[in-house]
Design a protein around this motif. Sequence first.
Motif, PDB file in Angstrom:
ATOM      1  N   GLY A 156       0.777  -1.239   0.000  1.00 42.40           N
ATOM      2  CA  GLY A 156       0.000   0.000   0.000  1.00 42.40           C
ATOM      3  C   GLY A 156       0.805   1.283   0.000  1.00 42.40           C
ATOM      4  N   GLU A 157       2.095   1.221  -0.283  1.00 40.41           N
ATOM      5  CA  GLU A 157       2.897   2.455  -0.351  1.00 40.41           C
ATOM      6  C   GLU A 157       2.708   3.102  -1.726  1.00 40.41           C
ATOM      7  OE1 GLU A 157       4.439   4.059   1.970  1.00 40.41           O
ATOM      8  OE2 GLU A 157       4.286   2.583   3.573  1.00 40.41           O
ATOM      9  N   PHE A 158       1.457   3.481  -1.998  1.00 34.57           N
ATOM     10  CA  PHE A 158       1.116   3.999  -3.328  1.00 34.57           C
ATOM     11  C   PHE A 158       1.839   5.302  -3.658  1.00 34.57           C
ATOM     12  CE2 PHE A 158      -3.369   2.321  -2.192  1.00 34.57           C
ATOM     13  CZ  PHE A 158      -2.991   1.021  -2.453  1.00 34.57           C
ATOM     14  N   GLY A 159       2.136   6.082  -2.640  1.00 37.68           N
ATOM     15  CA  GLY A 159       2.700   7.416  -2.871  1.00 37.68           C
ATOM     16  C   GLY A 159       4.023   7.389  -3.618  1.00 37.68           C
ATOM     17  N   HIS A 160       4.735   6.263  -3.537  1.00 41.46           N
ATOM     18  CA  HIS A 160       6.058   6.206  -4.177  1.00 41.46           C
ATOM     19  C   HIS A 160       6.048   5.419  -5.479  1.00 41.46           C
ATOM     20  CE1 HIS A 160       7.688   8.446  -0.897  1.00 41.46           C
ATOM     21  NE2 HIS A 160       6.979   7.665  -0.091  1.00 41.46           N
ATOM     22  N   MET A 161       4.856   5.217  -6.054  1.00 41.06           N
ATOM     23  CA  MET A 161       4.813   4.753  -7.446  1.00 41.06           C
ATOM     24  C   MET A 161       5.354   5.908  -8.293  1.00 41.06           C
ATOM     25  SD  MET A 161       1.051   3.080  -8.089  1.00 41.06           S
ATOM     26  CE  MET A 161       0.174   4.641  -7.954  1.00 41.06           C
ATOM     27  N   TRP A 240      -3.686  14.323 -12.007  1.00 39.96           N
ATOM     28  CA  TRP A 240      -2.607  13.541 -11.373  1.00 39.96           C
ATOM     29  C   TRP A 240      -3.172  12.511 -10.392  1.00 39.96           C
ATOM     30  CZ3 TRP A 240       1.981  13.033 -13.250  1.00 39.96           C
ATOM     31  CH2 TRP A 240       2.586  14.065 -13.957  1.00 39.96           C
ATOM     32  N   VAL A 241      -4.185  12.922  -9.617  1.00 37.42           N
ATOM     33  CA  VAL A 241      -4.811  11.957  -8.699  1.00 37.42           C
ATOM     34  C   VAL A 241      -5.382  10.796  -9.510  1.00 37.42           C
ATOM     35  CG1 VAL A 241      -6.644  11.576  -7.000  1.00 37.42           C
ATOM     36  CG2 VAL A 241      -5.340  13.712  -6.948  1.00 37.42           C
ATOM     37  N   ALA A 242      -6.113  11.134 -10.579  1.00 33.84           N
ATOM     38  CA  ALA A 242      -6.776  10.113 -11.395  1.00 33.84           C
ATOM     39  C   ALA A 242      -5.769   9.179 -12.063  1.00 33.84           C
ATOM     40  CB  ALA A 242      -7.647  10.798 -12.454  1.00 33.84           C
ATOM     41  N   LEU A 243      -4.610   9.724 -12.449  1.00 31.32           N
ATOM     42  CA  LEU A 243      -3.592   8.882 -13.093  1.00 31.32           C
ATOM     43  C   LEU A 243      -3.166   7.745 -12.161  1.00 31.32           C
ATOM     44  CD1 LEU A 243      -1.553   8.463 -15.445  1.00 31.32           C
ATOM     45  CD2 LEU A 243       0.013   9.933 -14.178  1.00 31.32           C
ATOM     46  N   ASN A 247      -3.819   3.637 -12.498  1.00 34.16           N
ATOM     47  CA  ASN A 247      -2.758   2.625 -12.397  1.00 34.16           C
ATOM     48  C   ASN A 247      -3.120   1.556 -11.364  1.00 34.16           C
ATOM     49  OD1 ASN A 247      -1.167   3.902 -14.271  1.00 34.16           O
ATOM     50  ND2 ASN A 247       0.122   4.951 -12.775  1.00 34.16           N
ATOM     51  N   LEU A 248      -3.645   2.003 -10.216  1.00 36.25           N
ATOM     52  CA  LEU A 248      -4.024   1.050  -9.163  1.00 36.25           C
ATOM     53  C   LEU A 248      -5.168   0.150  -9.632  1.00 36.25           C
ATOM     54  CD1 LEU A 248      -3.897   3.435  -6.066  1.00 36.25           C
ATOM     55  CD2 LEU A 248      -2.330   1.558  -6.588  1.00 36.25           C
ATOM     56  N   THR A 249      -6.086   0.726 -10.399  1.00 36.74           N
ATOM     57  CA  THR A 249      -7.202  -0.074 -10.909  1.00 36.74           C
ATOM     58  C   THR A 249      -6.693  -1.134 -11.873  1.00 36.74           C
ATOM     59  OG1 THR A 249      -8.642   1.844 -10.671  1.00 36.74           O
ATOM     60  CG2 THR A 249      -9.452   0.054 -12.056  1.00 36.74           C
ATOM     61  N   ASN A 250      -5.727  -0.762 -12.714  1.00 35.10           N
ATOM     62  CA  ASN A 250      -5.151  -1.751 -13.626  1.00 35.10           C
ATOM     63  C   ASN A 250      -4.470  -2.883 -12.858  1.00 35.10           C
ATOM     64  OD1 ASN A 250      -6.007  -0.373 -15.891  1.00 35.10           O
ATOM     65  ND2 ASN A 250      -4.117   0.816 -16.062  1.00 35.10           N
ATOM     66  N   LEU A 282      -8.361   5.517 -17.636  1.00 36.67           N
ATOM     67  CA  LEU A 282      -8.451   4.090 -17.313  1.00 36.67           C
ATOM     68  C   LEU A 282      -8.383   3.224 -18.572  1.00 36.67           C
ATOM     69  CD1 LEU A 282      -8.895   2.242 -14.889  1.00 36.67           C
ATOM     70  CD2 LEU A 282     -11.356   2.395 -15.304  1.00 36.67           C
ATOM     71  N   TYR A 283      -7.781   2.066 -18.431  1.00 37.53           N
ATOM     72  CA  TYR A 283      -7.724   1.081 -19.511  1.00 37.53           C
ATOM     73  C   TYR A 283      -9.119   0.502 -19.738  1.00 37.53           C
ATOM     74  CZ  TYR A 283      -6.539  -3.460 -21.620  1.00 37.53           C
ATOM     75  OH  TYR A 283      -6.477  -4.566 -22.419  1.00 37.53           O
TER      76      TYR A 283
END
Length: 313
Positions: A156-161, A240-243, A247-250, A282-283
């Motif tokens: 869950g360390e999403f911030g550093h993607m 940027w939030v949506a990007l 990615n997380l949804t993919n 989104l893909y």
Amino acid sequence: MTNGSVRVGIDVGGTKALGVALGDDGSIVAQDLRPTPRGIDSLEPLIDTLSDLAHSLGASGRLGVGAPGLVTREGVLRAAPNLDGVAEFEIGRLLSERLGHPVSVDNDATCAALAEWTLGAAIGTTDMMLVTLGTGIGGGIVANGELQRGAHGFAGEFGHMVVDPNGPPCPCGRRGCWERYASGSGLAMLARQAAAGRRLRSVVERAGGDPEDVRGEHVRDAALEGDGEARAVIDEFGRWVALGLANLTNAADPEMFVLGGGLAMGSELYVEPITRWFAELLYQPNLRPLPRIEFAHFGPLAGAVGAALLPEL
Ligand SMILES: [Zn+2]
């Protein structure tokens, strides 16, 4: 508050430790806070502060703690960028010895996800993600009806993607991490960039005249009053939030995102641009149900509530 059935949780932040006591039905029956000791060279003052707070909330059987950093599955805080000098901190064991009862520890955003999934905005879901948009970005994951911690506790360390390898430097040592753009400090950076391009005059005035002093709240307040240039920055921020959410949804195909953290203040402003950009980025958006995007029910208390709900280690 000495009722043995209360469950007490504490969310340890960089500036304050916030605690709640939950009644049997999960309602918040008490809350309290203490400043986090600064410049600590021994961890004793932090243990003192947390045990004092736990006592004031009536913790008598067990305690849960949410900590801002990498927490191992054994409850050791391996590193915490916002707590000076903290490394390999056996916070659970030390507090448990002090209090004389079990203490569970997990990452603060993982705790917030547990709170929103169990009692808040995401009740009834089996696959959800919580994203805290604060100074940085934290995350928590529920998949197949279970809270996910990963092999070592660090999920869950999403911030550093990394979303731009040539982007601005991040305190973690890499460049262009998602939290450089999509957090409160990211919003301020986008605003300063706009101000340097001689836009956002009213926002700069609001900040006292120096573009370097512009913060996220200044943009939010101007946008809420209808300022077009401020709204354009909010739109860029929403992209940027949506990007990152795309990615997380993919990666994980959640049915819902819960957005928490400081930016949940003024949420009505962010929902439209985030939702619009999300569908665009989104893909295969036409071939799938889009995950719902909602703001956290517990707001700033989510981490403490979730800490109270942590199972015993
Ligand atoms: Zn980073």
